[in-house]
Enzyme design. Structure first.
Site, PDB file in Angstrom:
ATOM      1  N   GLU A  42      95.511  38.807  43.017  1.00 19.13           N
ATOM      2  CA  GLU A  42      94.369  38.402  43.838  1.00 19.13           C
ATOM      3  C   GLU A  42      93.641  39.542  44.541  1.00 19.13           C
ATOM      4  O   GLU A  42      93.646  39.644  45.777  1.00 19.13           O
ATOM      5  CB  GLU A  42      94.819  37.375  44.883  1.00 19.13           C
ATOM      6  CG  GLU A  42      95.349  36.092  44.295  1.00 19.13           C
ATOM      7  CD  GLU A  42      95.424  34.974  45.340  1.00 19.13           C
ATOM      8  OE1 GLU A  42      95.185  35.249  46.517  1.00 19.13           O
ATOM      9  OE2 GLU A  42      95.704  33.831  44.952  1.00 19.13           O
ATOM     10  N   GLU A  88      99.249  30.457  40.021  1.00 20.45           N
ATOM     11  CA  GLU A  88      99.533  29.800  41.298  1.00 20.45           C
ATOM     12  C   GLU A  88      98.652  28.575  41.426  1.00 20.45           C
ATOM     13  O   GLU A  88      97.463  28.623  41.099  1.00 20.45           O
ATOM     14  CB  GLU A  88      99.221  30.690  42.523  1.00 20.45           C
ATOM     15  CG  GLU A  88     100.211  31.780  42.789  1.00 20.45           C
ATOM     16  CD  GLU A  88      99.854  32.611  44.026  1.00 20.45           C
ATOM     17  OE1 GLU A  88      99.266  32.062  44.988  1.00 20.45           O
ATOM     18  OE2 GLU A  88     100.166  33.800  44.016  1.00 20.45           O
ATOM     19  N   GLN A 103     106.740  37.825  51.013  1.00 18.65           N
ATOM     20  CA  GLN A 103     106.784  36.475  51.576  1.00 18.65           C
ATOM     21  C   GLN A 103     108.159  35.829  51.517  1.00 18.65           C
ATOM     22  O   GLN A 103     108.370  34.790  52.132  1.00 18.65           O
ATOM     23  CB  GLN A 103     105.763  35.588  50.872  1.00 18.65           C
ATOM     24  CG  GLN A 103     104.337  36.013  51.166  1.00 18.65           C
ATOM     25  CD  GLN A 103     103.332  35.187  50.397  1.00 18.65           C
ATOM     26  OE1 GLN A 103     102.948  35.558  49.292  1.00 18.65           O
ATOM     27  NE2 GLN A 103     102.886  34.086  50.962  1.00 18.65           N
TER      28      GLN A 103
HETATM   29  C1  BGP Z   1      97.563  33.131  47.468  1.00 18.70           C
HETATM   30  C2  BGP Z   1      98.606  34.186  47.485  1.00 18.70           C
HETATM   31  C3  BGP Z   1      99.961  33.771  47.919  1.00 18.70           C
HETATM   32  C4  BGP Z   1     100.009  32.606  48.856  1.00 18.70           C
HETATM   33  C5  BGP Z   1      98.957  31.556  48.605  1.00 18.70           C
HETATM   34  C6  BGP Z   1      98.775  30.602  49.728  1.00 18.70           C
HETATM   35  O1  BGP Z   1      96.383  33.700  47.897  1.00 18.70           O
HETATM   36  O2  BGP Z   1      98.714  34.828  46.252  1.00 18.70           O
HETATM   37  O3  BGP Z   1     100.626  34.922  48.331  1.00 18.70           O
HETATM   38  O4  BGP Z   1     100.259  32.932  50.157  1.00 18.70           O
HETATM   39  O5  BGP Z   1      97.716  32.077  48.307  1.00 18.70           O
HETATM   40  O6  BGP Z   1      98.025  31.187  50.734  1.00 18.70           O
HETATM   41  P1  BGP Z   1      98.334  30.942  52.239  1.00 18.70           P
HETATM   42  O7  BGP Z   1      99.761  31.342  52.427  1.00 18.70           O
HETATM   43  O8  BGP Z   1      97.390  31.805  53.003  1.00 18.70           O
HETATM   44  O9  BGP Z   1      98.103  29.503  52.478  1.00 18.70           O
END
Ligand code: BGP
Length: 469
Positions: free
Chosen positions: A161, A376, A19
């Site tokens: 995840e 996160e 990312q």
């Molecule tokens: C989690 C992941 C991240 C990130 C975040 C936000 O699931 O670990 O990699 O992307 O979510 O998700 P999104 O970018 O789909 O909004």
């Protein structure tokens, strides 16, 4: 109420290789499934994303300046082993992460390193990813290599995840593979990835590496829409098994309870398949369970469920058009919006108490857990840069409220050691590209300039004072 954080609490921020790094097909890096998938869709590319491959010194300088003393990064497996299981590692990729970790150290920012963040090497993906035993063997080999190669890292996570991987690949069909409603494949892949996790944990133990190892799970608290309606209560229970309980049992118990197995087998059968858990794999799960040093919790939202007996019917809101998300699964239930609970433009329910309920549930149900991190948590919005500033009040509010509930859990005895905002800077979002921003630092994707948002300044103050206003 004590608004003070423990003195060694980690105020972190998170990233993931695919990312933010860019340079996805250069410097010897092997292909991942996302490369072709994004090319075919033609909507957005992960190159150069936030150009972290080149700009990590600047991002780490910003961490130091803003009191961020932990960073989650992931190693791109295919930078090390371009095809997942090559006889010789790619030396350029190996060297890049040594430079990155050295920079972390020099800035006083502790790296928390994940081995797999949604980016299986394409060669393994094409053979069936973790539905194929080869991926499990290759992952263990890759993990052993990294543990030995990077003694400068002392905080390891195996997978990011597992639930998100399988739900997007096999249930919602929103990621490469794009299969829908295959609950059988989802449970099988979750189990297989947990076996790969277990084998990495056992290798870490066996090799006597210093530091800690764990896994990062995406967890959401499941509430019945009407707690007095038996059907809603059951819907919440089943969805909890699917999203939380199955993986938490694999992690902490190293085995599945009767109730969990019944539920998994029933949902697999409904999808037309059956699950196969090999006895030797279950032995590895059991052997590894007591060696989990920490659990990472990614928490964004909770869900309220209603009983549902219609057909499978999911629609993923990837555009930020509020109200377009739909999630109803046969044999489970449907998600319902609650008028009193706010949602993001992507229909993610903002419910900070869900984090507290989740943490306390883990403490109650698995009292032998060692350490927890919120690895996160964060809020997406369509941030706008106006006169050199981003006024992201809603994000500040979101983070503040989640930290408040985290503090309450700590006060009640939870061993919660740190918190990582998703994300450090704006990054590429898997389904949503670049208008879904989470960063503390705004990235101008044309110039790659980093601009601190109001939230970055606010977070710096909280980290510095170790106090929540
Ligand atoms: C989690 C992941 C991240 C990130 C975040 C936000 O699931 O670990 O990699 O992307 O979510 O998700 P999104 O970018 O789909 O909004």
């Amino acid at each position: 109420e004590d608004a003070r954080f423990p003195k060694d609490f980690v105020f972190g921020a998170a990233t993931a290789a695919y990312q933010c790094e860019g340079e996805t097909r250069t410097h010897g890096k092997g292909k991942v499934a996302w490369d072709d998938y994004l090319d075919e869709k033609g909507l957005f590319s992960a190159d150069p994303a936030s150009d972290f491959y080149h700009r990590y010194p600047e991002d780490l300088r910003l961490c130091q300046e803003y009191g961020i003393n932990g960073i989650r990064v992931s190693i791109a497996w295919s930078r090390i082993f371009p095809n997942g299981d090559d006889p010789v590692p790619n030396s350029e990729g190996v060297a890049f992460y040594h430079r990155l970790f050295a920079e972390c150290r020099s800035r006083g920012v502790e790296p928390y390193v994940t081995l797999h963040h949604f980016d299986s090497p394409d060669a393994l993906y094409r053979e069936g990813d973790f539905l194929n035993q080869h991926a499990i063997d290759a992952f263990e080999r890759y993990a052993r290599f990294c543990f030995a190669e990077y003694p400068e890292v002392t905080h390891w996570f195996t997978f990011n995840e597992i639930w998100a991987v399988v739900s997007n690949m096999y249930i919602e069909g929103t990621w490469p593979r794009g299969q829908r409603y295959r609950l059988d494949l989802a449970f099988q892949a979750m189990h297989n990835m947990m076996v790969a996790h277990a084998r990495a944990v056992l290798a870490f133990e066996e090799l006597g590496h210093p530091g800690s190892i764990g896994v990062v799970h995406a967890l959401s608290t499941k509430y019945p829409d009407d707690p007095a309606a038996a059907g809603d209560v059951e819907a919440a229970r089943i969805d909890d098994v699917l999203n939380n309980q199955f993986l938490l049992e694999a992690t902490f118990d190293g085995r599945y309870s009767e109730e969990t197995l019944d539920c998994a087998n029933r949902l697999a059968a409904l999808a037309g398949g059956r699950l196969e858990f090999l006895p030797e794999d279950l032995e590895q799960l059991a052997a590894a369970a007591p060696h989990n040093d920490c659990l990472g919790i990614n928490y964004y939202q909770s869900n309220f469920l209603k009983a549902y007996d219609g057909p499978n019917d999911c629609h993923h809101n990837s555009t930020g058009e509020k109200g377009t998300e739909r999630h109803a699964l046969q044999g489970i239930g449907e998600y319902v919006a609650r008028p009193e609970i706010p949602r993001t433009d992507w229909d993610w329910m903002i419910y900070p108490q869900g984090l507290y309920d989740l943490v306390m549930r883990i403490c109650r149900q698995w009292p032998h857990y060692k350490e927890l991190y919120v690895t996160e948590n964060g809020m997406a919005s369509k941030d706008r840069l106006e006169e050199g500033a981003v006024h992201d009040e809603e994000r500040i509010h979101y983070i503040r409220e989640h930290l408040r509930w985290a503090l309450k859990a700590i006060a009640e005895g939870a061993h919660l050691r740190g918190y990582f905002v998703w994300s450090l800077m704006d990054v590429f979002s898997w389904n949503n590209g670049y208008n879904k921003r989470y960063g503390l630092f705004y990235v101008d994707f044309d110039t790659q300039e980093r601009i601190p948002k109001d939230s970055a300044r606010w977070y710096a103050k909280v980290a510095q004072e170790r106090f929540l206003d």
